[in-house]
Design a protein around this motif. Structure first.
Motif, PDB file in Angstrom:
ATOM      1  N   ARG A 135      29.572 -30.189  34.361  1.00 40.83           N
ATOM      2  CA  ARG A 135      29.734 -29.577  35.695  1.00 40.83           C
ATOM      3  C   ARG A 135      28.424 -29.591  36.475  1.00 40.83           C
ATOM      4  NH1 ARG A 135      32.084 -23.922  34.789  1.00 40.83           N
ATOM      5  NH2 ARG A 135      31.565 -23.737  36.994  1.00 40.83           N
ATOM      6  N   ILE A 136      27.294 -29.403  35.785  1.00 39.69           N
ATOM      7  CA  ILE A 136      25.990 -29.472  36.464  1.00 39.69           C
ATOM      8  C   ILE A 136      25.760 -30.881  36.993  1.00 39.69           C
ATOM      9  CG2 ILE A 136      23.477 -29.416  36.086  1.00 39.69           C
ATOM     10  CD1 ILE A 136      24.741 -26.606  36.340  1.00 39.69           C
ATOM     11  N   GLU A 137      26.010 -31.878  36.149  1.00 34.42           N
ATOM     12  CA  GLU A 137      25.793 -33.271  36.569  1.00 34.42           C
ATOM     13  C   GLU A 137      26.739 -33.664  37.696  1.00 34.42           C
ATOM     14  OE1 GLU A 137      26.030 -35.255  32.766  1.00 34.42           O
ATOM     15  OE2 GLU A 137      23.865 -34.982  32.430  1.00 34.42           O
ATOM     16  N   ALA A 138      27.998 -33.204  37.655  1.00 35.04           N
ATOM     17  CA  ALA A 138      28.944 -33.496  38.739  1.00 35.04           C
ATOM     18  C   ALA A 138      28.491 -32.852  40.042  1.00 35.04           C
ATOM     19  CB  ALA A 138      30.346 -33.006  38.350  1.00 35.04           C
ATOM     20  N   ALA A 139      28.034 -31.622  39.972  1.00 35.89           N
ATOM     21  CA  ALA A 139      27.535 -30.952  41.168  1.00 35.89           C
ATOM     22  C   ALA A 139      26.305 -31.668  41.709  1.00 35.89           C
ATOM     23  CB  ALA A 139      27.200 -29.491  40.852  1.00 35.89           C
ATOM     24  N   ARG A 140      25.437 -32.097  40.847  1.00 37.85           N
ATOM     25  CA  ARG A 140      24.230 -32.810  41.263  1.00 37.85           C
ATOM     26  C   ARG A 140      24.596 -34.089  42.028  1.00 37.85           C
ATOM     27  NH1 ARG A 140      19.445 -34.935  37.127  1.00 37.85           N
ATOM     28  NH2 ARG A 140      17.943 -35.505  38.748  1.00 37.85           N
ATOM     29  N   ARG A 141      25.596 -34.802  41.519  1.00 34.15           N
ATOM     30  CA  ARG A 141      26.019 -36.047  42.165  1.00 34.15           C
ATOM     31  C   ARG A 141      26.755 -35.780  43.479  1.00 34.15           C
ATOM     32  NH1 ARG A 141      27.464 -37.092  36.829  1.00 34.15           N
ATOM     33  NH2 ARG A 141      29.645 -36.624  37.295  1.00 34.15           N
TER      34      ARG A 141
ATOM     35  N   ALA B 243      19.412 -31.052  31.135  1.00 34.07           N
ATOM     36  CA  ALA B 243      20.110 -31.583  32.310  1.00 34.07           C
ATOM     37  C   ALA B 243      20.057 -30.592  33.473  1.00 34.07           C
ATOM     38  CB  ALA B 243      21.556 -31.919  31.966  1.00 34.07           C
ATOM     39  N   LEU B 244      20.112 -29.303  33.178  1.00 35.65           N
ATOM     40  CA  LEU B 244      20.011 -28.290  34.235  1.00 35.65           C
ATOM     41  C   LEU B 244      18.608 -28.280  34.816  1.00 35.65           C
ATOM     42  CD1 LEU B 244      20.978 -25.876  35.910  1.00 35.65           C
ATOM     43  CD2 LEU B 244      20.392 -24.417  33.944  1.00 35.65           C
TER      44      LEU B 244
ATOM     45  N   ALA C  28      19.402 -31.328  48.458  1.00 34.75           N
ATOM     46  CA  ALA C  28      20.839 -31.039  48.484  1.00 34.75           C
ATOM     47  C   ALA C  28      21.426 -31.123  47.071  1.00 34.75           C
ATOM     48  CB  ALA C  28      21.561 -31.998  49.428  1.00 34.75           C
ATOM     49  N   ALA C  29      20.981 -32.091  46.286  1.00 34.97           N
ATOM     50  CA  ALA C  29      21.455 -32.228  44.902  1.00 34.97           C
ATOM     51  C   ALA C  29      21.006 -31.029  44.079  1.00 34.97           C
ATOM     52  CB  ALA C  29      20.934 -33.528  44.298  1.00 34.97           C
ATOM     53  N   ALA C  30      19.759 -30.615  44.229  1.00 37.68           N
ATOM     54  CA  ALA C  30      19.246 -29.448  43.505  1.00 37.68           C
ATOM     55  C   ALA C  30      20.026 -28.195  43.905  1.00 37.68           C
ATOM     56  CB  ALA C  30      17.761 -29.266  43.765  1.00 37.68           C
ATOM     57  N   GLN C  31      20.328 -28.066  45.188  1.00 42.61           N
ATOM     58  CA  GLN C  31      21.084 -26.901  45.659  1.00 42.61           C
ATOM     59  C   GLN C  31      22.492 -26.889  45.065  1.00 42.61           C
ATOM     60  OE1 GLN C  31      21.234 -26.327  49.927  1.00 42.61           O
ATOM     61  NE2 GLN C  31      22.930 -24.897  49.750  1.00 42.61           N
ATOM     62  N   ARG C  32      23.154 -28.025  45.035  1.00 39.79           N
ATOM     63  CA  ARG C  32      24.502 -28.077  44.461  1.00 39.79           C
ATOM     64  C   ARG C  32      24.477 -27.698  42.977  1.00 39.79           C
ATOM     65  NH1 ARG C  32      24.564 -32.826  47.599  1.00 39.79           N
ATOM     66  NH2 ARG C  32      24.213 -34.100  45.723  1.00 39.79           N
ATOM     67  N   ALA C  33      23.498 -28.198  42.261  1.00 38.59           N
ATOM     68  CA  ALA C  33      23.374 -27.871  40.841  1.00 38.59           C
ATOM     69  C   ALA C  33      23.102 -26.382  40.652  1.00 38.59           C
ATOM     70  CB  ALA C  33      22.269 -28.708  40.203  1.00 38.59           C
ATOM     71  N   PHE C  34      22.228 -25.826  41.481  1.00 37.68           N
ATOM     72  CA  PHE C  34      21.909 -24.403  41.397  1.00 37.68           C
ATOM     73  C   PHE C  34      23.150 -23.557  41.675  1.00 37.68           C
ATOM     74  CE2 PHE C  34      20.449 -20.370  43.192  1.00 37.68           C
ATOM     75  CZ  PHE C  34      19.565 -19.949  42.213  1.00 37.68           C
ATOM     76  N   GLU C  35      23.881 -23.916  42.715  1.00 38.63           N
ATOM     77  CA  GLU C  35      25.089 -23.160  43.053  1.00 38.63           C
ATOM     78  C   GLU C  35      26.134 -23.253  41.947  1.00 38.63           C
ATOM     79  OE1 GLU C  35      25.998 -24.765  46.929  1.00 38.63           O
ATOM     80  OE2 GLU C  35      24.548 -23.433  47.912  1.00 38.63           O
ATOM     81  N   ALA C  36      26.235 -24.401  41.307  1.00 42.48           N
ATOM     82  CA  ALA C  36      27.161 -24.549  40.177  1.00 42.48           C
ATOM     83  C   ALA C  36      26.717 -23.644  39.022  1.00 42.48           C
ATOM     84  CB  ALA C  36      27.236 -26.007  39.732  1.00 42.48           C
TER      85      ALA C  36
ATOM     86  N   GLN D 230      26.193 -10.777  23.238  1.00 40.43           N
ATOM     87  CA  GLN D 230      27.021 -10.715  24.441  1.00 40.43           C
ATOM     88  C   GLN D 230      26.591 -11.786  25.432  1.00 40.43           C
ATOM     89  OE1 GLN D 230      26.344  -6.656  25.762  1.00 40.43           O
ATOM     90  NE2 GLN D 230      24.897  -7.342  27.306  1.00 40.43           N
ATOM     91  N   ALA D 231      27.577 -12.332  26.105  1.00 49.23           N
ATOM     92  CA  ALA D 231      27.352 -13.361  27.109  1.00 49.23           C
ATOM     93  C   ALA D 231      26.878 -12.721  28.403  1.00 49.23           C
ATOM     94  CB  ALA D 231      28.641 -14.136  27.351  1.00 49.23           C
ATOM     95  N   SER D 232      26.136 -13.495  29.158  1.00 52.55           N
ATOM     96  CA  SER D 232      25.747 -13.082  30.496  1.00 52.55           C
ATOM     97  C   SER D 232      25.937 -14.282  31.417  1.00 52.55           C
ATOM     98  CB  SER D 232      24.302 -12.567  30.506  1.00 52.55           C
ATOM     99  OG  SER D 232      24.016 -11.959  31.749  1.00 52.55           O
ATOM    100  N   GLU D 233      25.159 -14.348  32.477  1.00 58.81           N
ATOM    101  CA  GLU D 233      25.327 -15.389  33.488  1.00 58.81           C
ATOM    102  C   GLU D 233      24.193 -16.397  33.439  1.00 58.81           C
ATOM    103  OE1 GLU D 233      25.415 -12.935  36.958  1.00 58.81           O
ATOM    104  OE2 GLU D 233      27.465 -12.284  36.584  1.00 58.81           O
ATOM    105  N   CYS D 234      24.451 -17.576  33.970  1.00 59.11           N
ATOM    106  CA  CYS D 234      23.440 -18.615  34.198  1.00 59.11           C
ATOM    107  C   CYS D 234      22.719 -19.047  32.920  1.00 59.11           C
ATOM    108  CB  CYS D 234      22.430 -18.159  35.237  1.00 59.11           C
ATOM    109  SG  CYS D 234      23.170 -17.639  36.795  1.00 59.11           S
ATOM    110  N   GLY D 235      23.450 -19.086  31.804  1.00 54.77           N
ATOM    111  CA  GLY D 235      22.858 -19.524  30.550  1.00 54.77           C
ATOM    112  C   GLY D 235      22.197 -18.422  29.730  1.00 54.77           C
TER     113      GLY D 235
END
Length: 160
Positions: free
Chosen positions: A153-159, A123-124, A134-142, A102-107
């Protein structure tokens, strides 16, 4: 398999060999070793039943114990698998999920035996360690919005 002074013992309800063979077929540097059968009856089985199976999971020595019902795995213990590509991430994730898991969240996901796995792209990990907070926060929130991790999506959020 040479006995190690320390190895992980995982409890199963009669299907330790099936689990060990599944893991060995899925992950590199994994194999099934010796099988040990009960020399006499025991609370959840009979003489001659498979009691334990030694296996290696990505280089980690493990022992699968057919301990019987009533003991479940929990999220408090998991294997974290570092992946390099989206294809590798997808392959492990879907092998676990599509084989009764079963799937869960955050990997995170659980296999059909209830064992927890974190399928974690490098990459995560790199994004969360970005020197730019700020980049780490965006990646975490994604990441917090995902089940299986999507590297693009992680890399886009990081950028940003």
């Amino acid at each position: 398999m040479q006995t190690k002074k320390n190895r992980i013992c995982l409890w199963y309800d009669g299907d330790a060999e099936e689990a060990a063979r599944f893991y060995a077929g899925l992950f590199p540097d994994s194999s099934v070793g010796a099988l040990f059968y009960a020399p006499t009856d025991f609370p959840s089985g009979k003489r001659g039943d498979l009691l334990t199976v030694e296996f290696t999971l990505m280089g980690i020595p493990c022992l699968g114990l057919n301990g019987g019902p009533g003991v479940n795995h929990s999220w408090a213990f998991s294997f974290q698998i570092a992946t390099e590509t989206q294809a590798e991430t997808d392959r492990y994730w879907h092998a676990i999920i599509d084989n009764g898991g079963q799937a869960s969240e955050c990997g995170w996901c659980q296999d059909k035996w209830g064992l927890s796995w974190q399928i974690t792209p490098l990459a995560l990990t790199q994004a969360l360690a970005d020197p730019d907070p700020a980049a780490a926060q965006r990646a975490f929130e994604a990441m917090m919005q995902m089940g299986k991790i999507d590297i693009a999506r992680i890399e886009a959020a990081r950028r940003g």
